[in-house]
Design a protein around this motif. Structure first.
Motif, PDB file in Angstrom:
ATOM      1  N   HIS A 189      -9.522   0.945   1.642  1.00 35.94           N
ATOM      2  CA  HIS A 189      -9.111   1.872   2.704  1.00 35.94           C
ATOM      3  C   HIS A 189     -10.090   1.729   3.855  1.00 35.94           C
ATOM      4  O   HIS A 189     -11.310   1.701   3.648  1.00 35.94           O
ATOM      5  N   HIS A 247      -4.786  -0.613   6.570  1.00 38.02           N
ATOM      6  CA  HIS A 247      -4.726   0.198   7.790  1.00 38.02           C
ATOM      7  C   HIS A 247      -5.406  -0.458   8.993  1.00 38.02           C
ATOM      8  O   HIS A 247      -5.719   0.224   9.968  1.00 38.02           O
ATOM      9  N   ASP A 295       2.320   3.422   3.096  1.00 37.10           N
ATOM     10  CA  ASP A 295       1.241   4.402   2.965  1.00 37.10           C
ATOM     11  C   ASP A 295       1.770   5.825   3.113  1.00 37.10           C
ATOM     12  O   ASP A 295       1.243   6.631   3.873  1.00 37.10           O
ATOM     13  N   HIS A 311     -12.132   6.424  -4.192  1.00 39.50           N
ATOM     14  CA  HIS A 311     -11.591   6.692  -2.853  1.00 39.50           C
ATOM     15  C   HIS A 311     -12.695   7.258  -1.942  1.00 39.50           C
ATOM     16  O   HIS A 311     -13.869   7.287  -2.287  1.00 39.50           O
ATOM     17  N   HIS A 318       0.856  -1.197   0.000  1.00 35.23           N
ATOM     18  CA  HIS A 318       0.000   0.000   0.000  1.00 35.23           C
ATOM     19  C   HIS A 318       0.888   1.241   0.000  1.00 35.23           C
ATOM     20  O   HIS A 318       1.458   1.608   1.033  1.00 35.23           O
ATOM     21  N   ALA A 320     -13.232   2.625  -0.535  1.00 35.08           N
ATOM     22  CA  ALA A 320     -12.921   3.180   0.785  1.00 35.08           C
ATOM     23  C   ALA A 320     -14.193   3.430   1.578  1.00 35.08           C
ATOM     24  O   ALA A 320     -15.235   3.772   1.014  1.00 35.08           O
TER      25      ALA A 320
END
Length: 316
Positions: free
Chosen positions: A180, A208, A264, A95, A22, A149
């Motif tokens: 995400h 994440h 990231d 996104h 990522h 996301a």
């Protein structure tokens, strides 16, 4: 033969090598950077410099994660890949809402229209103008994964439309999926929704999730069958616990085939070539010694080689 799709073309997975799962390689001057100038990453020379340093340290592939119409630049990604020798997987998809204006086409396009747009990026080539309109001029550079996301709040109807379109494109093309999550929130809900929609969970990675901190929560996500990506090893305060490393200690022995890592580095202040720190090589420089110290060195190959090969290959 299994393959992965880079900005410069398809390659056998045997050539993937050490992979960061990522990253943010190019973020062009855009609506995103107007609101977040710290995200501007569009100097090809500086980007190539950092990527070539990564290559010299043994890195071979990075996964870029800026999808459609939020700073993506396929031509520049191809340029820095050639300059640095690093293979770059480029996404399509959508996104977070905050990275698009309120009147953006993401809200008005139907599920089918979004699906066809993602499929076109994967099979025909990414638009030179990244769908900023009014014309579309497809390049020879194709997307190698699909991104979506979610934010802090529960998954809403609009986001469900995006999920459906992404899974449609995934099933039609075999392209992998990357997501995400905000500090790991909604990760479990994402995993359950992908399972419900019939996605191939071996080719789905949630990013994440280490920001959620809790071992049991991460275990619940992994139990669904998706992969997770951890990228905050350098972000935790030095005088406090490093939750990313704690999760590796606890979960690698249980889920060796489901954990990947990245940096990231969306902020230019993280790039050494931009005068920042810690730089892209941080994981190469620190994770092997950490794993060896805790008798977990056998999992290094899983994190950076075996798992990305399986995850980012096309399942046709």
């Amino acid at each position: 033969m299994s393959f992965f799709r880079t900005v410069l073309g398809d390659l056998p997975i045997s050539q993937m090598g050490l992979t960061y799962s990522h990253e943010h390689i190019v973020i062009e001057d855009s609506y995103v950077t107007a609101g977040h100038p710290e995200f501007l990453l569009n100097d090809s020379s500086l980007i190539s410099q950092e990527l070539h340093s990564f290559y010299l340290a043994g890195g071979r592939t990075v996964v870029d994660t800026m999808p459609a119409n939020c700073g993506r630049n396929a031509l520049k990604l191809a340029e820095v890949s050639r300059n640095s020798k690093v293979q770059i997987i480029v996404p399509t998809g959508i996104h977070l809402e905050k990275y698009y204006p309120r009147n953006h086409w993401r809200y008005t396009y139907s599920e089918d229209e979004l699906s066809r747009l993602f499929i076109a990026d994967i099979e025909k080539g990414i638009d030179q103008f990244d769908y900023s309109g009014p014309f579309i001029k497809r390049t020879k550079h194709k997307a190698g994964l699909i991104k979506l996301a979610t934010g802090d709040d529960p998954i809403n109807k609009h986001q469900e439309k995006i999920f459906n379109a992404v899974v449609n494109a995934h099933l039609a093309t075999g392209a992998p999926i990357l997501t995400h999550t905000n500090f790991g929130r909604q990760a479990l809900e994402q995993a359950l929704l992908f399972k419900k929609l019939g996605a191939n969970l071996e080719h789905v990675v949630l990013s994440h999730v280490d920001r959620a901190k809790e071992v049991d929560y991460n275990r619940a996500v992994l139990d669904i069958g998706v992969k997770v990506e951890y990228d905050s090893a350098f972000r935790w305060k030095k005088d406090g616990p490093n939750y990313t490393l704690n999760l590796l200690l606890e979960l690698l022995p249980e889920y060796p085939e489901q954990i990947t890592m990245g940096m990231d580095m969306a902020k230019n202040a993280y790039w050494k070539s931009y005068g920042g720190t810690p730089g892209l090589n941080f994981l190469i420089d620190t994770i092997p010694a950490f794993l060896k110290e805790h008798d977990l060195e056998k999992f290094y190959d899983y994190i950076f080689f075996k798992n990305p090969k399986k995850l980012y290959s096309f399942e046709v």
